[in-house]
Design a protein around this motif. Structure first.
Motif, PDB file in Angstrom:
ATOM      1  N   ALA A 274      28.356  25.331  73.803  1.00  0.00           N
ATOM      2  CA  ALA A 274      28.637  24.267  72.841  1.00  0.00           C
ATOM      3  C   ALA A 274      29.857  23.447  73.265  1.00  0.00           C
ATOM      4  CB  ALA A 274      28.862  24.862  71.452  1.00  0.00           C
ATOM      5  N   LEU A 275      30.867  24.108  73.815  1.00  0.00           N
ATOM      6  CA  LEU A 275      32.074  23.414  74.262  1.00  0.00           C
ATOM      7  C   LEU A 275      31.803  22.538  75.480  1.00  0.00           C
ATOM      8  CD1 LEU A 275      34.617  26.342  73.819  1.00  0.00           C
ATOM      9  CD2 LEU A 275      34.744  24.142  72.641  1.00  0.00           C
ATOM     10  N   GLN A 276      30.832  22.943  76.300  1.00  0.00           N
ATOM     11  CA  GLN A 276      30.501  22.180  77.502  1.00  0.00           C
ATOM     12  C   GLN A 276      29.515  21.048  77.228  1.00  0.00           C
ATOM     13  OE1 GLN A 276      29.120  25.491  79.786  1.00  0.00           O
ATOM     14  NE2 GLN A 276      31.173  26.102  80.461  1.00  0.00           N
ATOM     15  N   ASP A 277      28.964  21.005  76.030  1.00  0.00           N
ATOM     16  CA  ASP A 277      28.002  19.973  75.668  1.00  0.00           C
ATOM     17  C   ASP A 277      28.688  18.597  75.639  1.00  0.00           C
ATOM     18  OD1 ASP A 277      26.690  18.253  73.299  1.00  0.00           O
ATOM     19  OD2 ASP A 277      25.163  19.558  74.181  1.00  0.00           O
ATOM     20  N   PRO A 278      28.108  17.591  76.279  1.00  0.00           N
ATOM     21  CA  PRO A 278      28.726  16.254  76.322  1.00  0.00           C
ATOM     22  C   PRO A 278      29.033  15.671  74.939  1.00  0.00           C
ATOM     23  CG  PRO A 278      26.934  16.383  77.906  1.00  0.00           C
ATOM     24  CD  PRO A 278      26.876  17.642  77.097  1.00  0.00           C
ATOM     25  N   GLU A 279      28.172  15.940  73.970  1.00  0.00           N
ATOM     26  CA  GLU A 279      28.422  15.420  72.627  1.00  0.00           C
ATOM     27  C   GLU A 279      29.649  16.073  71.992  1.00  0.00           C
ATOM     28  OE1 GLU A 279      27.074  12.880  70.919  1.00  0.00           O
ATOM     29  OE2 GLU A 279      26.117  12.445  72.835  1.00  0.00           O
ATOM     30  N   THR A 280      29.807  17.378  72.244  1.00  0.00           N
ATOM     31  CA  THR A 280      30.996  18.069  71.749  1.00  0.00           C
ATOM     32  C   THR A 280      32.243  17.484  72.390  1.00  0.00           C
ATOM     33  OG1 THR A 280      29.748  20.131  71.490  1.00  0.00           O
ATOM     34  CG2 THR A 280      32.149  20.305  71.523  1.00  0.00           C
ATOM     35  N   GLN A 281      32.195  17.283  73.702  1.00  0.00           N
ATOM     36  CA  GLN A 281      33.355  16.753  74.413  1.00  0.00           C
ATOM     37  C   GLN A 281      33.717  15.354  73.930  1.00  0.00           C
ATOM     38  OE1 GLN A 281      32.633  17.201  78.626  1.00  0.00           O
ATOM     39  NE2 GLN A 281      32.710  19.428  78.516  1.00  0.00           N
ATOM     40  N   LYS A 282      32.694  14.556  73.642  1.00  0.00           N
ATOM     41  CA  LYS A 282      32.933  13.204  73.126  1.00  0.00           C
ATOM     42  C   LYS A 282      33.602  13.271  71.745  1.00  0.00           C
ATOM     43  CE  LYS A 282      29.549  10.395  73.725  1.00  0.00           C
ATOM     44  NZ  LYS A 282      28.239   9.686  73.556  1.00  0.00           N
ATOM     45  N   ARG A 283      33.121  14.177  70.910  1.00  0.00           N
ATOM     46  CA  ARG A 283      33.679  14.328  69.558  1.00  0.00           C
ATOM     47  C   ARG A 283      35.112  14.841  69.632  1.00  0.00           C
ATOM     48  NH1 ARG A 283      35.467  13.669  65.323  1.00  0.00           N
ATOM     49  NH2 ARG A 283      34.820  14.492  63.298  1.00  0.00           N
ATOM     50  N   PHE A 284      35.358  15.811  70.504  1.00  0.00           N
ATOM     51  CA  PHE A 284      36.702  16.364  70.637  1.00  0.00           C
ATOM     52  C   PHE A 284      37.680  15.322  71.173  1.00  0.00           C
ATOM     53  CE2 PHE A 284      36.301  21.269  70.729  1.00  0.00           C
ATOM     54  CZ  PHE A 284      35.490  21.239  69.619  1.00  0.00           C
ATOM     55  N   ALA A 285      37.199  14.448  72.051  1.00  0.00           N
ATOM     56  CA  ALA A 285      38.077  13.420  72.621  1.00  0.00           C
ATOM     57  C   ALA A 285      38.621  12.503  71.540  1.00  0.00           C
ATOM     58  CB  ALA A 285      37.337  12.612  73.680  1.00  0.00           C
ATOM     59  N   THR A 286      37.814  12.241  70.497  1.00  0.00           N
ATOM     60  CA  THR A 286      38.294  11.401  69.395  1.00  0.00           C
ATOM     61  C   THR A 286      39.401  12.092  68.610  1.00  0.00           C
ATOM     62  OG1 THR A 286      36.679  12.215  67.768  1.00  0.00           O
ATOM     63  CG2 THR A 286      35.999  10.368  69.163  1.00  0.00           C
ATOM     64  N   LEU A 287      39.476  13.412  68.734  1.00  0.00           N
ATOM     65  CA  LEU A 287      40.523  14.192  68.065  1.00  0.00           C
ATOM     66  C   LEU A 287      41.699  14.478  68.989  1.00  0.00           C
ATOM     67  CD1 LEU A 287      38.107  16.770  66.395  1.00  0.00           C
ATOM     68  CD2 LEU A 287      39.304  14.913  65.221  1.00  0.00           C
ATOM     69  N   MET A 288      41.666  13.896  70.196  1.00  0.00           N
ATOM     70  CA  MET A 288      42.705  14.108  71.197  1.00  0.00           C
ATOM     71  C   MET A 288      42.839  15.592  71.569  1.00  0.00           C
ATOM     72  SD  MET A 288      43.930  11.301  72.255  1.00  0.00           S
ATOM     73  CE  MET A 288      43.825   9.563  71.831  1.00  0.00           C
ATOM     74  N   THR A 289      41.701  16.255  71.665  1.00  0.00           N
ATOM     75  CA  THR A 289      41.676  17.654  72.079  1.00  0.00           C
ATOM     76  C   THR A 289      40.748  17.795  73.274  1.00  0.00           C
ATOM     77  OG1 THR A 289      39.839  18.211  70.593  1.00  0.00           O
ATOM     78  CG2 THR A 289      42.074  18.476  69.725  1.00  0.00           C
ATOM     79  N   GLU A 290      41.080  18.711  74.180  1.00  0.00           N
ATOM     80  CA  GLU A 290      40.280  18.928  75.376  1.00  0.00           C
ATOM     81  C   GLU A 290      39.614  20.301  75.302  1.00  0.00           C
ATOM     82  OE1 GLU A 290      42.064  17.542  79.196  1.00  0.00           O
ATOM     83  OE2 GLU A 290      43.896  17.412  78.021  1.00  0.00           O
ATOM     84  N   PRO A 291      38.274  20.375  75.358  1.00  0.00           N
ATOM     85  CA  PRO A 291      37.601  21.668  75.373  1.00  0.00           C
ATOM     86  C   PRO A 291      38.075  22.507  76.552  1.00  0.00           C
ATOM     87  CG  PRO A 291      36.024  19.900  75.002  1.00  0.00           C
ATOM     88  CD  PRO A 291      37.318  19.243  75.383  1.00  0.00           C
TER      89      PRO A 291
END
Length: 322
Positions: A274-291
């Protein structure tokens, strides 16, 4: 005959409810030891949705209080069956063991790592207006001002022993300058104090500070990661000024100690995917967090190293909670 059929049906239903398959369908409880709405809560809810197809329903439950210790204690004392997991963070598993004189759990022994979730850069920020007035545009300028104006520089944090407080103490010690620490009741009040000009600088996580940096209300002098962060390009790392300085905010997933290895592996596979999923990474980037997906063993080792790093810092700061 009808009575016999009803009886047999009831017995079959009872057997099914007791079967391992039915137990496997029991929702997983993911405990967040902080209030709803913050980055730890939001990222947990994103992941809970992402693992639905592999793990089934994951219910996020917020249990804030006592610096995260109430929720973490609930995780520690839950059955080690994979049905209760929760968040471990830099505060709960690296700082609190040294900050609190008594804890109802052992951060080193009562948990089994599932995976680290994220790494969030911390950032040294100033009130932009005050930075302009004081002619401070870099860390070197900040240190020079402090040495030329003894006792006039101050920094805020979310409280004695908080990550922001300890990072400030490490910075002061490493660069040999003085600044008065002003503790507030939480990171949000500390940021409001900085915006109001009550203090001169804070060391905050980028997820919390980014909006005010982008609006121009706060001036970012440096990130506290070892290298420049892709989330804040153009802002130099503190390690350029203070060799070896590297502090970030992190959190991840843990289960109670004693959880079977095959259960931990299943959880790890689902959450790291789930953390490696591109959609998760895109969502996390909006929160200024890096998986930052890892193995469970790697997360355990990382938390142990973080505890060792913060022990002398907490003790030298004198911060303590009864």
């Amino acid at each position: 005959m009808n009575r016999r059929n009803i009886l047999l049906s009831s017995m079959a239903l009872a057997a099914a409810m007791a079967s391992p398959l039915a137990q496997a369908e029991q929702p997983i409880r993911l405990i967040v030891p902080y209030a709803p709405g913050g980055p730890l809560d939001v990222t947990s809810r994103v992941l809970a949705e992402r693992v639905r197809d592999t793990l089934g329903t994951v219910i996020v439950e917020n249990k804030p209080g006592a610096g995260g210790n109430i929720g973490v204690d609930t995780i520690a004392k839950s059955a080690p069956d994979g049905k209760t997991i929760g968040l471990a963070a830099v505060a709960t598993h690296a700082i609190n063991p040294w900050l609190y004189k008594k804890l109802p759990f052992d951060a080193a022994k009562d948990f089994a790592g599932v995976t680290q979730m994220v790494s969030v850069p911390n950032v040294l920020v100033m009130n932009a207006t005050k930075a302009k007035e004081m002619k401070i545009n870099s860390v070197a300028d900040l240190v020079a001002y402090a040495k030329a104006n003894p006792g006039k520089l101050s920094f805020g944090s979310g409280g004695n022993g908080s990550a922001g407080h300890l990072a400030g103490e490490m910075l002061k010690q490493g660069l040999d300058f003085n600044a008065v620490h002003i503790p507030y009741r939480g990171a949000s009040p500390a940021q409001l104090a900085l915006l109001a000009g009550e203090v001169d600088f804070n060391i905050d996580n980028l997820a919390a500070a980014s909006a005010n940096i982008q609006s121009g209300k706060l001036k970012a002098l440096a990130v506290t990661t070892a290298n420049e962060s892709k989330l804040l390009p153009g802002v130099p790392p503190l390690s350029n000024t203070l060799k070896g300085f590297a502090i970030d905010t992190w959190w991840g997933l843990v289960a109670p100690a004693g959880t079977p290895a095959d259960v931990l592996d299943k959880l790890n596979q689902a959450f790291t995917a789930a953390l490696q999923d591109p959609e998760t990474q895109k969502r996390f980037a909006t929160l200024m967090t890096e998986p930052a997906p890892t193995t469970g063993a790697a997360f355990d080792a990382f938390m142990a190293a973080e505890r060792a790093k913060y022990e002398p810092v907490v003790k030298s700061s004198g911060a303590s909670v009864d």
